[in-house]
Design a protein around this motif. Sequence first.
Motif, mmCIF file in Angstrom:
data_model
loop_
_atom_site.group_PDB
_atom_site.id
_atom_site.type_symbol
_atom_site.label_atom_id
_atom_site.label_comp_id
_atom_site.label_asym_id
_atom_site.label_seq_id
_atom_site.Cartn_x
_atom_site.Cartn_y
_atom_site.Cartn_z
ATOM 1 N N LEU A 38 0.805 -1.215 0.000
ATOM 2 C CA LEU A 38 0.000 0.000 0.000
ATOM 3 C C LEU A 38 0.841 1.269 0.000
ATOM 4 O O LEU A 38 0.604 2.165 -0.808
ATOM 5 N N ALA A 39 1.761 1.370 0.942
ATOM 6 C CA ALA A 39 2.484 2.631 1.134
ATOM 7 C C ALA A 39 3.810 2.341 1.812
ATOM 8 O O ALA A 39 3.923 1.392 2.592
ATOM 9 N N ALA A 40 4.803 3.179 1.506
ATOM 10 C CA ALA A 40 6.128 2.999 2.095
ATOM 11 C C ALA A 40 6.751 4.351 2.384
ATOM 12 O O ALA A 40 6.426 5.356 1.749
ATOM 13 N N THR A 41 7.686 4.334 3.323
ATOM 14 C CA THR A 41 8.425 5.540 3.656
ATOM 15 C C THR A 41 9.886 5.185 3.871
ATOM 16 O O THR A 41 10.196 4.121 4.395
ATOM 17 N N ILE A 42 10.762 6.075 3.450
ATOM 18 C CA ILE A 42 12.183 5.835 3.656
ATOM 19 C C ILE A 42 12.540 6.041 5.125
ATOM 20 O O ILE A 42 11.702 6.432 5.931
ATOM 21 N N ARG A 43 13.787 5.803 5.485
ATOM 22 C CA ARG A 43 14.185 5.826 6.887
ATOM 23 C C ARG A 43 13.871 7.147 7.578
ATOM 24 O O ARG A 43 13.398 7.162 8.712
ATOM 25 N N SER A 44 14.109 8.235 6.905
ATOM 26 C CA SER A 44 13.871 9.546 7.510
ATOM 27 C C SER A 44 12.400 9.946 7.482
ATOM 28 O O SER A 44 11.985 10.836 8.217
ATOM 29 N N GLY A 45 11.629 9.321 6.605
ATOM 30 C CA GLY A 45 10.228 9.689 6.440
ATOM 31 C C GLY A 45 10.014 10.822 5.469
ATOM 32 O O GLY A 45 8.867 11.217 5.227
ATOM 33 N N SER A 46 11.079 11.329 4.869
ATOM 34 C CA SER A 46 10.955 12.501 4.005
ATOM 35 C C SER A 46 10.428 12.169 2.617
ATOM 36 O O SER A 46 10.015 13.071 1.886
ATOM 37 N N SER A 47 10.440 10.904 2.240
ATOM 38 C CA SER A 47 9.869 10.483 0.958
ATOM 39 C C SER A 47 8.914 9.322 1.186
ATOM 40 O O SER A 47 9.182 8.449 2.011
ATOM 41 N N THR A 48 7.822 9.341 0.442
ATOM 42 C CA THR A 48 6.815 8.299 0.576
ATOM 43 C C THR A 48 6.405 7.781 -0.799
ATOM 44 O O THR A 48 6.561 8.475 -1.812
ATOM 45 N N TYR A 49 5.875 6.568 -0.831
ATOM 46 C CA TYR A 49 5.482 5.914 -2.068
ATOM 47 C C TYR A 49 4.161 5.192 -1.823
ATOM 48 O O TYR A 49 3.931 4.670 -0.743
ATOM 49 N N TYR A 50 3.323 5.157 -2.874
ATOM 50 C CA TYR A 50 1.989 4.589 -2.715
ATOM 51 C C TYR A 50 1.619 3.696 -3.885
ATOM 52 O O TYR A 50 2.011 3.945 -5.025
ATOM 53 N N ALA A 51 0.815 2.695 -3.585
ATOM 54 C CA ALA A 51 0.183 1.919 -4.640
ATOM 55 C C ALA A 51 -0.893 2.770 -5.296
ATOM 56 O O ALA A 51 -1.511 3.617 -4.632
ATOM 57 N N ASP A 52 -1.137 2.530 -6.560
ATOM 58 C CA ASP A 52 -2.150 3.315 -7.278
ATOM 59 C C ASP A 52 -3.527 3.202 -6.626
ATOM 60 O O ASP A 52 -4.316 4.145 -6.665
ATOM 61 N N SER A 53 -3.796 2.063 -6.021
ATOM 62 C CA SER A 53 -5.119 1.824 -5.451
ATOM 63 C C SER A 53 -5.436 2.739 -4.264
ATOM 64 O O SER A 53 -6.612 2.929 -3.921
#
Length: 126
Positions: A48-63
């Motif tokens: 669904l969603a991810a964040t790098i170690r610092s939290g400054s970048s995030t990624y999401y599934a299209d859904s």
Amino acid sequence: QVHLMESGGGLVQPGGSLRLSCAASGRTFSTYAAGWFRQAPGKEREFLAATIRSGSSTYYADSVKGRFTVARDNAMNMMYLQMNSLKPEDTAVYYCAAAEKLHSIVVLDEANLEGWGQGTLVTVSS
């Protein structure tokens, strides 16, 4: 190794919101990328969603892009998933997990994911 525990699930009406929490213990949480997943009845687990170690970048599934927001607080060893505009198809058990590399989370490389908790059930129904 890190240990994670999810909470915050429940029953919500379509269009409603919920915030899930993921509490980390064990190895320092800030040394991991982390993310959220879910598994609906009869379906495979999905990213669904991810964040790098610092939290400054995030990624999401299209859904879930545009509806869900992932955030982390490394000082508190916590990660959150804010879920808005919930739909019945969002009904599932939600999990958090961590990995050394962000890629492992995005592609759901289970061999390199750790910290799986028992999950928290989200039911979207009127």
